[in-house]
Design an enzyme around this catalytic site. Structure first.
Site, short mmCIF file in Angstrom:
data_model
loop_
_atom_site.label_atom_id
_atom_site.label_comp_id
_atom_site.label_asym_id
_atom_site.label_seq_id
_atom_site.Cartn_x
_atom_site.Cartn_y
_atom_site.Cartn_z
N SER A 79 -48.05 20.67 9.84
CA SER A 79 -47.77 21.61 10.93
C SER A 79 -47.34 20.83 12.16
CB SER A 79 -49.02 22.42 11.27
OG SER A 79 -48.85 23.16 12.46
N TYR A 106 -58.58 21.94 12.34
CA TYR A 106 -57.27 22.29 11.78
C TYR A 106 -56.21 21.29 12.22
CZ TYR A 106 -53.10 24.87 10.50
OH TYR A 106 -51.88 25.22 9.94
N LYS A 110 -54.09 18.60 9.82
CA LYS A 110 -52.62 18.59 9.72
C LYS A 110 -52.07 17.19 10.02
CE LYS A 110 -52.63 21.54 7.86
NZ LYS A 110 -51.98 21.98 6.59
#
Length: 222
Positions: A79, A106, A110
């Site tokens: 991401s 998160y 990533k």
């Protein structure tokens, strides 16, 4: 076939069943992801295990088959928020609670995806197996289903600017099938084009250390 990345036993069982039943593996796309907090049955942070560690183990278990079927490819979904990630080996794998932990876990997972692809490409050099990190864009999925309701109220207007799943899959499909990009193994792709990631995603020393750290967590090394 059933595969639960939040369970390392499930990952191992899946790989065993797949390898026993399927003679070929030409493309592996590590696509699954969660945006949540919590602890897995294996004792790790949920986002770190599902987004990185489970995929790391799956790739490891299937790698010999990919080499045997070469030329083959591995696509790892990351991401653009990897720029907010941080690889803190003291805490990245440890579970926690709260919205801030959800966000940091998160983002860091990533970044781990980016570094996994980078180190994997280095280790696969000369094997005719290539790998690519991909940012699919902002896609309308259920990734944020664990968000508090107020987040949906505040940011709900952004939904109209997100891509549908078909559009969101295009860069993954491109990296899995496009001819002539083999020399770009280990690179980061956005909108079907290579893009230079943030500096922390280009740190080869951290990429190597994360690889070794992941192996230790999974019991792949003594």
């Amino acid at each position: 076939m059933i595969l639960d990345l939040a369970s390392l036993n499930s990952v191992r069982a899946f790989a065993q069943t797949f390898l026993a039943s399927e003679p070929r593996l030409d493309i592996l796309i590590n696509n699954a992801g969660v945006f949540t907090t919590g602890q897995t049955a294996d004792g790790f942070d949920m986002a770190f295990q599902v987004n990185h560690l489970g995929h790391f183990l799956l790739t490891h278990l299937l790698l010999d088959r990919l080499k045997r079927c070469a030329p083959s490819r591995i696509v790892i979904l990351s991401s653009s928020v990897h720029f907010l990630g941080k690889i803190d080996f003291r805490t990245i794998h440890k579970p926690g609670k709260g919205l801030w932990k959800m966000l940091t876990s998160y983002n860091s997972s990533k970044l781990a995806n980016m570094l996994h692809a980078r180190e994997l490409a280095n280790r696969l050099e000369g094997n005719n197996v290539t790998c690519y990190a991909v940012h699919p864009g902002s896609v309308r999925t259920e990734l944020g289903r664990s968000f508090p309701r107020w987040v949906f109220r505040v940011f709900g207007f952004m939904k109209r600017f997100r891509r549908d799943c078909n559009a969101g899959a295009q860069t993954s499909i491109y990296c899995a099938t496009e001819e002539g990009i083999e020399s770009l193994s280990g690179r980061y792709f956005v909108d079907c084009r290579p893009k230079v990631p943030w500096p922390q995603a280009r740190d080869d020393q951290v990429a190597k250390k994360l690889w070794e750290f992941s192996e230790r967590l999974l019991g792949l090394t003594t």
